[in-house]
Scaffold this active site. Structure first.
Site, PDB file in Angstrom:
ATOM      1  N   ILE A  42       4.770  10.315   4.628  1.00 57.32           N
ATOM      2  CA  ILE A  42       3.669  11.020   3.721  1.00 57.32           C
ATOM      3  C   ILE A  42       2.590  11.559   4.751  1.00 57.32           C
ATOM      4  CG2 ILE A  42       2.345  10.530   1.785  1.00 57.32           C
ATOM      5  CD1 ILE A  42       5.180   9.860   0.852  1.00 57.32           C
ATOM      6  N   LYS A  60      -2.846  -4.894   8.675  1.00 54.44           N
ATOM      7  CA  LYS A  60      -1.395  -4.624   8.454  1.00 54.44           C
ATOM      8  C   LYS A  60      -0.639  -4.564   9.861  1.00 54.44           C
ATOM      9  CE  LYS A  60       1.749  -2.314   5.363  1.00 54.44           C
ATOM     10  NZ  LYS A  60       2.062  -1.678   4.180  1.00 54.44           N
ATOM     11  N   SER A  67       0.837  -1.287  -0.166  1.00 50.26           N
ATOM     12  CA  SER A  67       0.206   0.098   0.120  1.00 50.26           C
ATOM     13  C   SER A  67       0.992   1.141  -0.052  1.00 50.26           C
ATOM     14  CB  SER A  67      -0.874  -0.091   1.225  1.00 50.26           C
ATOM     15  OG  SER A  67      -1.522   1.034   1.389  1.00 50.26           O
ATOM     16  N   GLY A 110       6.972  -2.944  -2.177  1.00 48.24           N
ATOM     17  CA  GLY A 110       6.906  -1.451  -2.089  1.00 48.24           C
ATOM     18  C   GLY A 110       7.965  -0.547  -2.471  1.00 48.24           C
ATOM     19  N   THR A 111       9.162  -0.291  -1.701  1.00 48.27           N
ATOM     20  CA  THR A 111      10.160   0.764  -2.269  1.00 48.27           C
ATOM     21  C   THR A 111      10.696   0.286  -3.759  1.00 48.27           C
ATOM     22  OG1 THR A 111      10.601   1.200  -0.015  1.00 48.27           O
ATOM     23  CG2 THR A 111      12.080   1.805  -1.687  1.00 48.27           C
ATOM     24  N   ASN A 129      10.139   7.584   4.768  1.00 45.63           N
ATOM     25  CA  ASN A 129       8.967   8.374   4.425  1.00 45.63           C
ATOM     26  C   ASN A 129       8.040   8.962   5.486  1.00 45.63           C
ATOM     27  OD1 ASN A 129       5.966   7.502   3.976  1.00 45.63           O
ATOM     28  ND2 ASN A 129       7.217   5.589   4.003  1.00 45.63           N
ATOM     29  N   ILE A 146      -0.446  10.021   5.030  1.00 42.64           N
ATOM     30  CA  ILE A 146      -1.714   9.624   4.394  1.00 42.64           C
ATOM     31  C   ILE A 146      -2.473  10.525   3.904  1.00 42.64           C
ATOM     32  CG2 ILE A 146      -3.676   8.006   4.742  1.00 42.64           C
ATOM     33  CD1 ILE A 146      -1.284   6.450   5.570  1.00 42.64           C
ATOM     34  N   CYS A 181       0.437   2.609  10.672  1.00 42.91           N
ATOM     35  CA  CYS A 181       1.273   3.668   9.897  1.00 42.91           C
ATOM     36  C   CYS A 181       1.740   4.363  11.300  1.00 42.91           C
ATOM     37  CB  CYS A 181       0.267   4.314   9.155  1.00 42.91           C
ATOM     38  SG  CYS A 181       1.191   5.854   8.486  1.00 42.91           S
TER      39      CYS A 181
HETATM   40  C1  LIG Z   1       6.183   6.385  -0.130  1.00 34.71           C
HETATM   41  C2  LIG Z   1       5.509   5.234   0.971  1.00 34.71           C
HETATM   42  C3  LIG Z   1       4.376   5.431   1.037  1.00 34.71           C
HETATM   43  C4  LIG Z   1       3.798   4.592   2.015  1.00 34.71           C
HETATM   44  N1  LIG Z   1       2.181   4.471   2.224  1.00 34.71           N
HETATM   45  C5  LIG Z   1       1.465   3.312   2.685  1.00 34.71           C
HETATM   46  C6  LIG Z   1       0.290   3.543   3.061  1.00 34.71           C
HETATM   47  O1  LIG Z   1      -0.440   4.708   2.695  1.00 34.71           O
HETATM   48  N2  LIG Z   1      -0.326   2.544   3.727  1.00 34.71           N
HETATM   49  C7  LIG Z   1       0.273   1.619   4.364  1.00 34.71           C
HETATM   50  O2  LIG Z   1      -0.242   0.583   4.886  1.00 34.71           O
HETATM   51  N3  LIG Z   1       1.731   1.431   4.002  1.00 34.71           N
HETATM   52  C8  LIG Z   1       2.272   2.366   3.260  1.00 34.71           C
HETATM   53  N4  LIG Z   1       3.540   2.276   3.211  1.00 34.71           N
HETATM   54  C9  LIG Z   1       4.338   1.156   3.645  1.00 34.71           C
HETATM   55  C10 LIG Z   1       4.523  -0.073   2.505  1.00 34.71           C
HETATM   56  O3  LIG Z   1       3.273  -0.238   2.216  1.00 34.71           O
HETATM   57  C11 LIG Z   1       5.365  -1.139   3.183  1.00 34.71           C
HETATM   58  O4  LIG Z   1       4.746  -1.757   4.424  1.00 34.71           O
HETATM   59  C12 LIG Z   1       6.800  -0.753   3.500  1.00 34.71           C
HETATM   60  O5  LIG Z   1       7.469   0.373   2.556  1.00 34.71           O
HETATM   61  C13 LIG Z   1       7.831  -1.771   3.787  1.00 34.71           C
HETATM   62  O6  LIG Z   1       7.850  -2.460   2.230  1.00 34.71           O
HETATM   63  P1  LIG Z   1       9.191  -2.049   1.208  1.00 34.71           P
HETATM   64  O7  LIG Z   1      10.277  -2.321   2.060  1.00 34.71           O
HETATM   65  O8  LIG Z   1       9.002  -2.924   0.132  1.00 34.71           O
HETATM   66  O9  LIG Z   1       8.774  -0.601   0.838  1.00 34.71           O
HETATM   67  C14 LIG Z   1       4.392   3.280   2.309  1.00 34.71           C
HETATM   68  C15 LIG Z   1       5.609   3.296   2.047  1.00 34.71           C
HETATM   69  C16 LIG Z   1       6.236   4.102   1.277  1.00 34.71           C
HETATM   70  C17 LIG Z   1       7.466   4.104   0.935  1.00 34.71           C
END
Ligand SMILES: Cc1cc2nc3c(=O)[nH]c(=O)nc-3n(C[C@H](O)[C@H](O)[C@H](O)COP(=O)(O)O)c2cc1C
Length: 311
Positions: free
Chosen positions: A69, A163, A21, A263-264, A67, A71, A128
Site C-alpha cells: 500500500i 511493531k 494497523s 488484520g487480513t 500488499n 502508507i 513496514c
Molecule cells: C492491506 C494492509 C495494510 C496494512 N497497513 C499497515 C499499516 O499501515 N501499518 C502497519 O504497521 N501494518 C500494516 N499492515 C500489516 C498488518 O498490521 C499486520 O501486521 C499484518 O497484516 C499481519 O497480520 P494479519 O496476517 O492478521 O493480516 C497492513 C496489512 C495489510 C494486509
C-alpha cells in the site's frame, strides 16, 4: 464470570483482541462493535501527506494476501482534527500507529500526539517493508531500532508499543533493543516481504514489485517469533499474523502473547474480532480457566534449548 482482561504495555485492556494497523478504520464502525474490542489501532499515519504506492496494491494468495500500500496518509493534522475525535465515542483505548522517514521524525510525531486528548498509546511502525528500498527499515537492525525508540521515549510518557518486522532475520536482538530503549510492549509483527509473479504477463503482481505477505500463510512463523520474543523479553508481546479465529489467537497466547492483533481476517469477515472475543470466553469456560491472563506463555513441553533444536 470469565476475566478476559490483560495488562499490555502500560494499559489494562478489557480483552486481548484488537485490530492490526492498516486493516481497520472508522468506516468499519457499522459492521462490527468497536466497544467489544480490547483496543483500537489506527492505520499508520505520517506527519506529511503521502500518496502511497502504484496500483495494484494488493493481490490474493492461496493462504493469505500480499500488499504494498505504501502508507498513504492525509497527514497528522487532519488525523488529529478529524479522526481522533471520532474515536472518543468508544470505550476502547486508541492506539495511534506512526511512521516517519527519520528517527527524529518519529519522535516529533510521538511528541505531537502525546498532547492530543483521546490518544491512549503509540505504536511505532518501524517495520513496514514498503517504505524503503529492498524492505529495509529501522526494524531490520537492533541499532537503528534502539536509536528511534530512545528518541521517542524521551518525548512521550504515553504507552509506547514497537511493531517489529519478521524480515529482520534475527528478531530477538531487535526486540531486546526496543525493550532496552524504553518500549512498553512489542508487536510481533508486520508482514513478511514477498514477491508474487503473474506468469501470463511475466510481471510482478503488485505495482510496487515486492509486498508484504499476511494471513494464514505466515501464522506459524509469527507464533514462533512471538514465542522467542516472549522468552527473551520482560515487556509484553502482542502477537499478530494470520489470526482468524479464537484458536489462532490462543496459539499466540500460549506461546507468550499478552494480546493479539487481527488484520487480513477482518477483510474477509468484518465481525471476526467480535466473534473471537466470544469464542475466547467460551474456550476459557470449557477449560475451567477463570482468567485468560493465566494462559499467557502457558505452552507446555518447552524445548531444553531456548530456541529449540533445528528441524
Ligand atoms: C492491506 C494492509 C495494510 C496494512 N497497513 C499497515 C499499516 O499501515 N501499518 C502497519 O504497521 N501494518 C500494516 N499492515 C500489516 C498488518 O498490521 C499486520 O501486521 C499484518 O497484516 C499481519 O497480520 P494479519 O496476517 O492478521 O493480516 C497492513 C496489512 C495489510 C494486509
Amino acid at each position: 464470570m470469565i476475566n478476559l482482561s490483560v495488562q499490555v504495555g502500560g494499559l489494562r485492556l478489557k480483552n486481548p483482541v484488537m485490530p492490526a494497523s492498516g486493516t481497520f478504520a472508522e468506516e468499519l464502525a457499522h459492521l462490527l462493535d468497536f466497544n467489544q474490542l480490547g483496543a483500537l489501532v489506527t492505520k499508520t499515519i505520517t506527519t506529511e501527506k503521502r500518496s502511497g504506492n502504484p496500483m495494484p496494491r494488493v493481490c490474493e494468495l492461496n493462504d493469505g494476501m500480499m500488499n504494498a500500500i505504501g502508507i498513504p496518509s492525509k497527514g497528522a493534522q487532519l488525523f488529529i482534527d478529524k479522526v481522533v475525535p471520532f474515536y472518543r465515542d468508544y470505550d476502547a483505548p486508541l492506539i495511534v500507529s506512526i511512521s516517519a522517514p527519520t528517527a527524529q521524525g518519529f519522535a516529533d510525531l510521538a511528541a505531537r500526539l502525546s498532547d492530543v486528548p483521546g490518544v491512549a498509546g503509540i505504536e511505532a511502525n518501524i517495520s513496514c517493508p514498503n517504505l524503503e528500498a529492498h524492505g529495509q527499515s529501522f526494524g531490520m537492525q537492533a541499532e537503528s531500532t534502539r536509536d528511534v525508540v530512545e528518541l521517542m521515549r524521551q518525548v512521550t510518557s504515553l504507552p509506547l508499543w514497537v511493531k517489529l518486522t519478521p524480515n529482520a532475520g534475527e528478531v530477538v536482538p531487535v526486540a531486546l533493543a526496543a525493550q532496552e530503549a524504553g518500549a512498553d510492549a512489542v508487536v510481533v509483527g508486520n508482514t513478511l516481504l514477498g514477491l508474487s509473479v503473474d506468469i501470463e504477463r511475466g510481471r510482478a503482481r503488485l505495482g510496487n514489485f515486492m509486498g508484504g505477505i499476511s494471513g494464514a500463510a505466515i501464522r506459524p512463523l509469527m507464533v514462533r517469533l512471538t514465542y522467542q520474543c516472549a522468552q527473551a523479553l520482560e515487556i509484553p508481546v502482542i502477537g499478530c499474523g494470520g489470526i482468524a479465529t479464537a484458536d489462532d489467537a490462543l496459539e499466540f497466547i500460549y506461546a507468550g502473547a499478552s494480546a493479539v492483533q487481527v488484520g487480513t481476517a477482518t477483510f474477509l469477515h468484518p465481525k471476526t474480532m467480535n466473534t473471537m472475543v466470544s469464542e475466547l470466553e467460551a474456550y476459557c469456560r470449557r477449560k475451567g480457566v477463570a482468567s485468560i491472563s493465566t494462559l499467557i506463555g502457558a505452552l507446555d513441553d518447552l524445548p531444553a534449548e531456548p530456541f529449540g533444536a533445528l528441524p
